[in-house]
Design a protein around this motif. Structure first.
Motif, mmCIF file in Angstrom:
data_model
loop_
_atom_site.group_PDB
_atom_site.id
_atom_site.type_symbol
_atom_site.label_atom_id
_atom_site.label_comp_id
_atom_site.label_asym_id
_atom_site.label_seq_id
_atom_site.Cartn_x
_atom_site.Cartn_y
_atom_site.Cartn_z
ATOM 1 N N GLN A 122 0.848 -1.197 0.000
ATOM 2 C CA GLN A 122 0.000 0.000 0.000
ATOM 3 C C GLN A 122 0.879 1.242 0.000
ATOM 4 O OE1 GLN A 122 -3.651 0.458 0.076
ATOM 5 N NE2 GLN A 122 -2.730 2.381 -0.594
ATOM 6 N N LEU A 123 0.617 2.141 -0.955
ATOM 7 C CA LEU A 123 1.274 3.442 -0.981
ATOM 8 C C LEU A 123 0.368 4.486 -0.316
ATOM 9 C CD1 LEU A 123 2.686 3.507 -4.640
ATOM 10 C CD2 LEU A 123 3.892 2.878 -2.542
ATOM 11 N N TYR A 124 0.972 5.577 0.095
ATOM 12 C CA TYR A 124 0.229 6.646 0.770
ATOM 13 C C TYR A 124 -0.797 7.241 -0.191
ATOM 14 C CZ TYR A 124 -0.643 10.970 3.317
ATOM 15 O OH TYR A 124 -1.238 12.008 3.977
ATOM 16 N N ASP A 125 -2.122 7.177 0.191
ATOM 17 C CA ASP A 125 -3.193 7.634 -0.699
ATOM 18 C C ASP A 125 -4.208 8.518 0.003
ATOM 19 O OD1 ASP A 125 -4.364 5.796 0.946
ATOM 20 O OD2 ASP A 125 -5.366 4.664 -0.651
ATOM 21 N N ALA A 126 -3.823 9.144 1.132
ATOM 22 C CA ALA A 126 -4.780 9.998 1.862
ATOM 23 C C ALA A 126 -5.290 11.160 1.008
ATOM 24 C CB ALA A 126 -4.142 10.511 3.153
ATOM 25 N N GLY A 198 9.030 -14.048 -4.217
ATOM 26 C CA GLY A 198 10.458 -14.182 -3.976
ATOM 27 C C GLY A 198 10.920 -13.327 -2.819
ATOM 28 N N VAL A 199 12.107 -12.765 -2.952
ATOM 29 C CA VAL A 199 12.719 -11.948 -1.899
ATOM 30 C C VAL A 199 12.158 -10.529 -1.967
ATOM 31 C CG1 VAL A 199 14.887 -11.062 -0.985
ATOM 32 C CG2 VAL A 199 14.799 -13.350 -1.982
ATOM 33 N N ARG A 200 11.822 -9.971 -0.813
ATOM 34 C CA ARG A 200 11.293 -8.611 -0.760
ATOM 35 C C ARG A 200 12.411 -7.609 -1.005
ATOM 36 N NH1 ARG A 200 8.967 -6.721 4.874
ATOM 37 N NH2 ARG A 200 11.169 -6.168 5.137
ATOM 38 N N LYS A 201 12.130 -6.584 -1.840
ATOM 39 C CA LYS A 201 13.140 -5.596 -2.213
ATOM 40 C C LYS A 201 12.862 -4.204 -1.645
ATOM 41 C CE LYS A 201 15.225 -8.590 -4.880
ATOM 42 N NZ LYS A 201 15.292 -8.431 -6.333
ATOM 43 N N VAL A 202 11.811 -4.017 -0.845
ATOM 44 C CA VAL A 202 11.434 -2.682 -0.349
ATOM 45 C C VAL A 202 11.181 -2.760 1.147
ATOM 46 C CG1 VAL A 202 10.476 -1.935 -2.552
ATOM 47 C CG2 VAL A 202 9.026 -3.145 -0.916
ATOM 48 N N GLU A 203 10.951 -1.583 1.753
ATOM 49 C CA GLU A 203 10.700 -1.498 3.189
ATOM 50 C C GLU A 203 9.656 -0.418 3.449
ATOM 51 O OE1 GLU A 203 10.130 -2.545 6.268
ATOM 52 O OE2 GLU A 203 12.101 -3.501 6.054
ATOM 53 N N VAL A 204 8.935 -0.543 4.571
ATOM 54 C CA VAL A 204 7.914 0.435 4.957
ATOM 55 C C VAL A 204 8.587 1.791 5.183
ATOM 56 C CG1 VAL A 204 6.220 1.054 6.709
ATOM 57 C CG2 VAL A 204 6.427 -1.320 5.956
ATOM 58 N N GLY A 205 7.951 2.859 4.682
ATOM 59 C CA GLY A 205 8.498 4.204 4.799
ATOM 60 C C GLY A 205 9.360 4.596 3.625
ATOM 61 N N GLN A 206 9.728 3.663 2.787
ATOM 62 C CA GLN A 206 10.561 3.966 1.625
ATOM 63 C C GLN A 206 9.735 4.670 0.563
ATOM 64 O OE1 GLN A 206 12.441 0.482 -0.029
ATOM 65 N NE2 GLN A 206 12.726 1.442 -2.048
ATOM 66 N N TYR A 207 10.355 5.663 -0.113
ATOM 67 C CA TYR A 207 9.680 6.300 -1.235
ATOM 68 C C TYR A 207 9.921 5.425 -2.457
ATOM 69 C CZ TYR A 207 8.092 9.675 -4.650
ATOM 70 O OH TYR A 207 7.405 10.305 -5.668
ATOM 71 N N LEU A 208 8.845 4.956 -3.031
ATOM 72 C CA LEU A 208 8.919 4.018 -4.136
ATOM 73 C C LEU A 208 8.653 4.754 -5.441
ATOM 74 C CD1 LEU A 208 9.193 0.929 -4.802
ATOM 75 C CD2 LEU A 208 6.700 0.871 -4.804
ATOM 76 N N SER A 209 9.631 4.718 -6.333
ATOM 77 C CA SER A 209 9.441 5.309 -7.661
ATOM 78 C C SER A 209 8.699 4.323 -8.551
ATOM 79 C CB SER A 209 10.792 5.663 -8.284
ATOM 80 O OG SER A 209 11.488 6.593 -7.481
#
Length: 396
Positions: A122-126, A198-209
């Motif tokens: 889930q990305l920030y969608d407020a 597979g293996v997770r490549k991201v983390e909570v709080g990270q800005y995802l492009s």
């Protein structure tokens, strides 16, 4: 006058000097005779020894060599076409996001199995949720205005233009709602199909492009086996033919599938044609990227003569086998001898070698025990059972 009484004479015999000269000659003759006798004795001894050794080996026959025999038989062997290739997933993707944003929640466990549509991230969608509420309120007002305009127009108290304007406002509000819901849906990443993560490549709080890999998703229920065959063999291939594959991870298991695609073009560089087979993988033990040895099962050929692979002696001078023949000796007894026979070999399938020329159906050949055997050597057939051919490794 007495010579012996003469004072000037020594009194020695006249032939003493002659005797002194004959003694060395006599010794030389004696020594020479002894040496000649010694040399002659050595020569005679060597000749006698060689004669006796030759007589001993001429009369001594080596015992028969114990061997394991088998019979060359005519049989229909599988017509197989072998090649090498690799495995690829039918459905495999790196899960990404269509839009950029800050990750607020990760809803999957790495390595787990998921179903199609399962929420993953889930990305920030407020702000989008706020816009959605605003557009829904506008749609409500537009709906009320449209209803009133329609009622007035039906009673001839209002123009049709007012109805059309209210309808357009209502449609615009609904369009903005649909657009905002689409933006919100883009910020909730879902699994596009059933598979294993597979293996997770991201983390909570990270800005995802947008486009950044989140996790890999692979459907292991079936795989593709991609391999190539030569131009010469391409005419024997058809869609639907059975394909068997073996992988290094499971050497004792054979996986079976069918050819589903044959590339219509032959590579101009390698003169090979690319073939793809679909392999069911219900246990999910095969993985994409594995090296695979593929075998295509072709239509059967006419029967051919075969022998165990161990019966064939492969050398630089040619392939040969030892054929067992019966030979009758001078004493009337029958003995078995093994005679080397050069053959022309073909394919080797499941521990047996195809003999194209040099043997016929029913010939007895040496299967085991031909190491250091000479052609024409006497043999004795062992009663011990031959080892299984080929030896199959144990399963783990």
């Amino acid at each position: 006058m007495n010579i012996a009484t003469e004072p000037k004479l020594s009194g020695k015999p006249i032939d003493d000097k002659a005797r002194k000269r004959t003694r060395p000659v006599l010794w030389f003759l004696i020594v020479g005779g002894l040496l000649a006798l010694l040399v002659g004795g050595l020569v005679w001894f060597n000749m006698f020894r060689d004669k006796m050794i030759a007589q001993f080996f001429a009369n001594m026959k080596p015992p028969p060599i114990s061997i394991t025999a088998t019979v060359a038989k005519s049989e229909t062997v599988p017509n197989l076409l072998s090649a090498v290739g690799d495995l690829a997933a039918v459905h495999q993707v790196n899960v990404t996001s269509d839009v950029s944003g800050r990750i607020t929640d990760i809803m999957f466990t790495p390595g787990s199995s998921v179903k199609q549509g399962t929420p993953l991230l889930q990305l920030y969608d407020a702000p989008d949720q706020g816009d959605l509420a605003n557009y829904k309120a506008q749609a409500t007002v537009a709906q009320l205005s449209l209803d009133r305009a329609k009622q007035l127009a039906s009673r001839q108290f209002g123009p049709q233009a007012t109805v059309d304007q209210a309808q357009a406002t209502f449609d615009q509000a609904n369009a903005m709602i649909a657009k905002t819901e689409a933006l919100i849906a883009q910020k909730l990443v879902r699994a596009p199909f059933d598979g294993e993560l597979g293996v997770r490549k991201v983390e909570v709080g990270q800005y995802l492009s947008a486009g950044t890999q989140i996790v890999s998703l692979t459907d292991l229920s079936e795989l593709w086996a991609n391999f190539t065959v030569t131009e010469k063999d391409s005419g024997n291939l058809q869609v639907g033919q059975i394909v068997r594959i073996n992988v290094d991870a499971y050497p004792s298991r054979t996986f079976e599938g069918k050819i589903t695609t044959i590339e219509p073009q032959i590579s101009a560089d390698t003169r090979n044609i690319r073939v793809q087979a679909t392999i069911p993988n219900p246990d999910h033990i095969l993985k994409p990227g594995m090296f695979a040895t593929t075998t295509v099962v072709l239509p059967d050929k006419p029967p051919v003569v075969t022998v165990p692979e161990t019966a064939v002696d492969y050398t630089l001078y040619g392939d040969s086998v030892f054929v067992i023949n019966e030979k009758k000796g001078d004493d009337g007894k029958t003995t078995l001898t093994a005679d080397r026979t050069y053959v022309q070999t073909g394919d080797r399938i499941e521990g047996r070698a195809v003999i194209l020329k040099g043997l016929k159906d029913g010939d007895r050949v040496v299967a085991l025990g031909q190491v250091k055997m000479q052609s024409g050597a006497a043999v004795a057939i062992s009663t011990d059972p031959a080892p299984p051919i080929p030896a199959k490794p144990p399963r783990y």
